[in-house]
Design a protein around this motif. Sequence first.
Motif, mmCIF file in Angstrom:
data_model
loop_
_atom_site.group_PDB
_atom_site.id
_atom_site.type_symbol
_atom_site.label_atom_id
_atom_site.label_comp_id
_atom_site.label_asym_id
_atom_site.label_seq_id
_atom_site.Cartn_x
_atom_site.Cartn_y
_atom_site.Cartn_z
ATOM 1 N N GLY A 164 14.542 5.639 4.699
ATOM 2 C CA GLY A 164 14.017 6.893 4.164
ATOM 3 C C GLY A 164 12.573 7.170 4.512
ATOM 4 N N VAL A 165 11.909 6.246 5.221
ATOM 5 C CA VAL A 165 10.497 6.420 5.580
ATOM 6 C C VAL A 165 10.316 6.038 7.047
ATOM 7 C CG1 VAL A 165 8.140 5.610 5.175
ATOM 8 C CG2 VAL A 165 9.669 5.991 3.250
ATOM 9 N N VAL A 166 9.521 6.813 7.753
ATOM 10 C CA VAL A 166 9.217 6.521 9.149
ATOM 11 C C VAL A 166 7.714 6.398 9.347
ATOM 12 C CG1 VAL A 166 11.270 7.592 10.113
ATOM 13 C CG2 VAL A 166 9.266 8.989 9.703
ATOM 14 N N MET A 177 0.821 -1.210 0.000
ATOM 15 C CA MET A 177 0.000 0.000 0.000
ATOM 16 C C MET A 177 0.859 1.265 0.000
ATOM 17 S SD MET A 177 -3.173 -0.634 -0.272
ATOM 18 C CE MET A 177 -3.864 0.937 0.205
ATOM 19 N N TYR A 178 1.973 1.230 0.740
ATOM 20 C CA TYR A 178 2.823 2.409 0.835
ATOM 21 C C TYR A 178 3.888 2.465 -0.263
ATOM 22 C CZ TYR A 178 0.837 3.164 5.498
ATOM 23 O OH TYR A 178 -0.016 3.399 6.552
ATOM 24 N N GLY A 179 3.990 1.411 -1.069
ATOM 25 C CA GLY A 179 4.976 1.406 -2.151
ATOM 26 C C GLY A 179 6.405 1.365 -1.648
ATOM 27 N N LEU A 180 6.674 0.514 -0.653
ATOM 28 C CA LEU A 180 7.982 0.498 0.004
ATOM 29 C C LEU A 180 8.628 -0.875 -0.054
ATOM 30 C CD1 LEU A 180 7.004 2.424 3.268
ATOM 31 C CD2 LEU A 180 8.032 3.389 1.201
ATOM 32 N N GLN A 181 9.939 -0.881 0.203
ATOM 33 C CA GLN A 181 10.667 -2.110 0.455
ATOM 34 C C GLN A 181 11.131 -2.103 1.915
ATOM 35 O OE1 GLN A 181 13.606 -3.400 -2.277
ATOM 36 N NE2 GLN A 181 12.340 -3.029 -4.085
ATOM 37 N N LEU A 182 11.557 -3.275 2.395
ATOM 38 C CA LEU A 182 11.918 -3.373 3.801
ATOM 39 C C LEU A 182 13.019 -2.396 4.196
ATOM 40 C CD1 LEU A 182 11.848 -7.190 4.642
ATOM 41 C CD2 LEU A 182 10.441 -5.382 5.633
ATOM 42 N N HIS A 183 13.996 -2.196 3.322
ATOM 43 C CA HIS A 183 15.116 -1.333 3.701
ATOM 44 C C HIS A 183 14.728 0.138 3.747
ATOM 45 C CE1 HIS A 183 15.393 -1.230 -0.747
ATOM 46 N NE2 HIS A 183 15.908 -0.030 -0.576
ATOM 47 N N HIS A 184 13.520 0.465 3.304
ATOM 48 C CA HIS A 184 13.050 1.846 3.396
ATOM 49 C C HIS A 184 12.613 2.207 4.813
ATOM 50 C CE1 HIS A 184 11.931 1.627 -1.160
ATOM 51 N NE2 HIS A 184 13.182 1.991 -0.973
ATOM 52 N N LEU A 185 12.302 1.207 5.636
ATOM 53 C CA LEU A 185 11.765 1.454 6.969
ATOM 54 C C LEU A 185 12.871 1.479 8.017
ATOM 55 C CD1 LEU A 185 8.608 -0.847 6.901
ATOM 56 C CD2 LEU A 185 8.641 1.651 6.806
ATOM 57 N N THR A 186 12.764 2.390 8.969
ATOM 58 C CA THR A 186 13.719 2.490 10.069
ATOM 59 C C THR A 186 13.420 1.413 11.112
ATOM 60 O OG1 THR A 186 12.287 4.032 11.251
ATOM 61 C CG2 THR A 186 13.922 4.980 9.754
ATOM 62 N N PRO A 187 14.391 1.075 11.965
ATOM 63 C CA PRO A 187 14.137 0.085 13.025
ATOM 64 C C PRO A 187 12.969 0.445 13.932
ATOM 65 C CG PRO A 187 16.492 0.397 12.768
ATOM 66 C CD PRO A 187 15.837 1.427 11.889
ATOM 67 N N ASN A 188 12.842 1.700 14.295
ATOM 68 C CA ASN A 188 11.722 2.082 15.163
ATOM 69 C C ASN A 188 10.380 1.926 14.463
ATOM 70 O OD1 ASN A 188 13.309 2.629 17.355
ATOM 71 N ND2 ASN A 188 13.346 4.826 17.059
#
Length: 577
Positions: free
Chosen positions: A133-135, A77-88
């Motif tokens: 790059g995305v939170v 839905m957000y058009g993301l890959q796993l490495h785009h998300l921060t640990p938090n």
Amino acid sequence: MATEDLGNLEWERSKISQQDVNLLKKLGISGKQDALRFPKEESYPAPPMQYRVSFVDHLIRGLSTPIHDFLRGLLFMYGLQLHHLTPNSILHISIFITLCESFLGVQPNWSLWKRIFLCRRNGSSSVAYNIGGVVICVRPDVEYFDVKFPDSVQGWRKKWLYIREENHGSVEDNIPPFDGAEKICRRRSWDAEATDAEKAATEALMTRIHELQNTRGQELSGIQITAYFLRIRVQPLQARKNPLWMYAGDKDVDRLSVDLSVNDLAKLVRKISSLNKKDSVPTSCGVTPYSATNALPQNHATASPLPPLPEGGEVEERAIVTDDNQGTSRPESEAAGSRKSAASSEKDAEAEATSSTRSPPSAASPRSKRKRDEAVDTGTSKAGAARAEETVPDAGKKALDLYEAALISSGDEEEDAPIDETARTSTSRRTHQEYELENPEGDQLLDALSLLEIHGTEARDGLAEAEIGLSRLFPYFFKKKEEPAIFIDLAKCFTSQEDLGLQLRQEGLKVGVEGTIALVANSQQNVDWARVGDAEDIETKKWQSLIKAAKPNSKKILATLGYKPAPAPSSSKPEVK
């Protein structure tokens, strides 16, 4: 200034320590053969067939393969890959899934998620980042669990590895194949709100969340939820045979490892939170989670709408109007104006900085001359959710297609003004690190306003916490009074000239003396009450010996009353004023 895409420069050779390897082994994440592969000399990910790119700090926060359908739906839905998300952000999702399954007794609910969370860029107007790059942000108008995330997650981008993708029968591709060149585009779905129908359907769940937060003596916290899923050894973001409300203890089929020791669990909780060595790690939750031994109530509805998933692993091709190069937030790992790789210097803090999920947004202003020892990830802050100017059609307009909402960028509308995400923090001890100015040129007013708002944010947070603390203390000090509804009146109750603590102790002493007299009277012994009441002439040593002799009997009496006293000695004379 045009936004610079660092591309491959963000990646460098993976630096995973033996300590990291041992932790993954202890958690059971590397228990299966070939579950993990560690990069060797490559400085850019080249995952083997059937492997995907992940990070150590993602795995210890609840990620495992096969990936949970809810997370897969979010990525789609957000058009993301796993490495785009921060640990938090990963931890936010883990906590949400655990909350839904263990404490609400429902599958993770997409409508409920939209009521609580949204997405924001973690970049800058000059540099576009892909790694982290995305939170995930809590909406500013939502009361949610105060998840005490760490001020920084040092060096997490450098600890990348390959995880084997396992298919569990429901989908062909759980995780989209790694594509380091894919740019992040802000989409309408990042700000999508629940429709009126969805709000009505999830109102009972929101009410229950508020009850879990605010029931006195049974408050549930984000740290408790985190410690719970780490303690039961089930990864929330893994596709599992059973939901967590069916958790069967040591023999549960979804457990990855045996129980962690108390010491190891405490270390892990502190590692992924802002707790320090002096803070206690919860060994239980304020409310008993659902499980095989605490079954769901009869006729309890557990169905939920998952985010839409691509059929057979394929996503219908749709046009992206414009790339999102505006950089809506400051990068986690760069000083202002820098062009270096995010991982090129140990001095660059690859951070997710925040101490609370309740930090209001700060003003955006030029940062060309500002020194930052650590940059901030606002994924934990509700304030990170500054509203985008575009709006989602209301429930009455059925023309909005969720797929269109996910895949169409907002570039066809007015661009949002750049928002400096790193300016957001509610921890006063970080203020001087984050906002130390070095000879500002021409922006003194903006810098002063930024600092003023930051300190205003800290003041608001402090007042909110003070109100909670005073509210909890009020019934102990003022048993016969009604708690004031206004904070100022509540504070005035505690600013009296009298020593409230002394009054409380004296009241306890009075009850103790009266209870003693009652017990003596019940023994039907002849007592000279005039001499009993004259205790001023008793010497300290004699008083201590009498107290020592009385203890064995007092313990029996207290045990009968159902009270276990603290081990502190009671050798002093009664406190009088």
